[in-house]
Design a protein around this motif. Structure first.
Motif, PDB file in Angstrom:
ATOM      1  N   TRP A  20      24.016  -7.424 -10.185  1.00 41.26           N
ATOM      2  CA  TRP A  20      22.887  -7.473  -9.251  1.00 41.26           C
ATOM      3  C   TRP A  20      22.155  -8.803  -9.309  1.00 41.26           C
ATOM      4  CZ3 TRP A  20      20.234  -2.097 -10.333  1.00 41.26           C
ATOM      5  CH2 TRP A  20      20.968  -1.086  -9.713  1.00 41.26           C
ATOM      6  N   LEU A  21      21.918  -9.327 -10.505  1.00 40.50           N
ATOM      7  CA  LEU A  21      21.195 -10.590 -10.642  1.00 40.50           C
ATOM      8  C   LEU A  21      21.950 -11.759 -10.011  1.00 40.50           C
ATOM      9  CD1 LEU A  21      19.858 -10.061 -14.244  1.00 40.50           C
ATOM     10  CD2 LEU A  21      18.424 -10.396 -12.205  1.00 40.50           C
ATOM     11  N   ALA A  22      23.260 -11.621  -9.876  1.00 48.29           N
ATOM     12  CA  ALA A  22      24.077 -12.677  -9.260  1.00 48.29           C
ATOM     13  C   ALA A  22      24.153 -12.545  -7.739  1.00 48.29           C
ATOM     14  CB  ALA A  22      25.485 -12.642  -9.853  1.00 48.29           C
ATOM     15  N   GLU A  23      23.653 -11.447  -7.193  1.00 45.72           N
ATOM     16  CA  GLU A  23      23.711 -11.234  -5.740  1.00 45.72           C
ATOM     17  C   GLU A  23      22.895 -12.307  -5.009  1.00 45.72           C
ATOM     18  OE1 GLU A  23      25.282  -8.982  -3.738  1.00 45.72           O
ATOM     19  OE2 GLU A  23      26.302  -8.029  -5.412  1.00 45.72           O
ATOM     20  N   PRO A  24      23.382 -12.758  -3.856  1.00 47.30           N
ATOM     21  CA  PRO A  24      22.687 -13.827  -3.128  1.00 47.30           C
ATOM     22  C   PRO A  24      21.269 -13.473  -2.683  1.00 47.30           C
ATOM     23  CG  PRO A  24      24.724 -13.193  -1.986  1.00 47.30           C
ATOM     24  CD  PRO A  24      24.633 -12.367  -3.228  1.00 47.30           C
ATOM     25  N   HIS A  25      20.954 -12.209  -2.536  1.00 44.94           N
ATOM     26  CA  HIS A  25      19.595 -11.834  -2.139  1.00 44.94           C
ATOM     27  C   HIS A  25      18.665 -11.674  -3.349  1.00 44.94           C
ATOM     28  CE1 HIS A  25      21.486  -7.919  -2.907  1.00 44.94           C
ATOM     29  NE2 HIS A  25      20.273  -7.487  -3.191  1.00 44.94           N
ATOM     30  N   GLY A  31      16.454 -16.205 -10.549  1.00 47.21           N
ATOM     31  CA  GLY A  31      16.957 -17.358 -11.291  1.00 47.21           C
ATOM     32  C   GLY A  31      18.231 -17.097 -12.071  1.00 47.21           C
ATOM     33  N   ASP A  32      18.376 -17.833 -13.145  1.00 47.69           N
ATOM     34  CA  ASP A  32      19.602 -17.851 -13.934  1.00 47.69           C
ATOM     35  C   ASP A  32      19.981 -16.460 -14.462  1.00 47.69           C
ATOM     36  OD1 ASP A  32      21.678 -19.508 -15.428  1.00 47.69           O
ATOM     37  OD2 ASP A  32      20.698 -18.406 -17.063  1.00 47.69           O
ATOM     38  N   VAL A  33      21.183 -16.043 -14.140  1.00 51.16           N
ATOM     39  CA  VAL A  33      21.649 -14.700 -14.504  1.00 51.16           C
ATOM     40  C   VAL A  33      21.717 -14.522 -16.018  1.00 51.16           C
ATOM     41  CG1 VAL A  33      23.570 -13.071 -14.345  1.00 51.16           C
ATOM     42  CG2 VAL A  33      22.928 -14.442 -12.340  1.00 51.16           C
ATOM     43  N   GLU A  34      22.357 -15.426 -16.713  1.00 46.89           N
ATOM     44  CA  GLU A  34      22.528 -15.281 -18.170  1.00 46.89           C
ATOM     45  C   GLU A  34      21.194 -15.293 -18.900  1.00 46.89           C
ATOM     46  OE1 GLU A  34      25.329 -14.255 -19.451  1.00 46.89           O
ATOM     47  OE2 GLU A  34      26.145 -14.375 -17.421  1.00 46.89           O
ATOM     48  N   ARG A  35      20.274 -16.126 -18.462  1.00 48.97           N
ATOM     49  CA  ARG A  35      18.946 -16.165 -19.074  1.00 48.97           C
ATOM     50  C   ARG A  35      18.248 -14.819 -18.882  1.00 48.97           C
ATOM     51  NH1 ARG A  35      13.803 -17.101 -17.214  1.00 48.97           N
ATOM     52  NH2 ARG A  35      12.354 -17.911 -18.731  1.00 48.97           N
TER      53      ARG A  35
END
Length: 160
Positions: A20-25, A31-35
């Motif tokens: 979900w955090l990587a989704e374009p919306h 911000g940064d997914v891994e963080r």
């Protein structure tokens, strides 16, 4: 009213959160997914933070967390009373966008939270008109513009 299910976020949800955090919306605002995954893992061990996955039927589609405004040194909430809950949320599954689900589950969450807390607060990015509108639909009122610790301008909104 739709029957939204709120359940605690668990370690088993981390792959879904990462997706979900990587989704374009979502990514432009979070911000940064891994963080964020690292912060979520850390926060999962903090009992002061309530982290939830929201589902409709058996399908998870959104994330919400809340905590007392004094849990972290967040300058955007500095003028709010202790006991006020800071809320942050997003719809992760793009199939649920544009159908009123965000305002719907937020309204359902607020019913329970308002019984326990004197005020609720949110601080969406000042340029995120869509999320500001969703919070307004749920009964939040614009309070002021403020800067976060990292200098991001946010629209502080409260519900009381």
């Amino acid at each position: 009213m739709r029957n939204y299910d709120f359940r605690p976020l668990t370690p088993d949800d981390l792959p879904l959160m990462q997706k979900w955090l990587a989704e374009p919306h979502v990514r432009p605002w979070w911000g940064d997914v891994e963080r964020n995954i690292a912060l979520i893992k850390q926060d999962m061990e903090n009992p002061a933070i309530i982290m939830q996955v929201i589902s409709l039927g058996a399908r998870p589609f959104a994330y919400l967390h809340h905590h007392d405004v004094r849990t972290f040194a967040m300058p955007q909430f500095g003028d709010l009373l202790s006991g006020t809950r800071a809320i942050k949320t997003f719809v992760g599954d793009s199939d649920f966008l544009g159908q009123g689900h965000a305002a719907g589950y937020l309204g359902a969450a607020l019913q329970g939270l308002r019984r326990l807390h004197p005020m609720l607060a949110a601080a969406p990015n000042a340029t995120d008109a869509r999320l500001i509108g969703i919070y307004a639909q749920a009964g939040f009122q614009k309070r002021r513009l403020a800067a976060t610790r990292d200098g991001q301008l946010v629209q502080v909104m409260t519900h009381h």
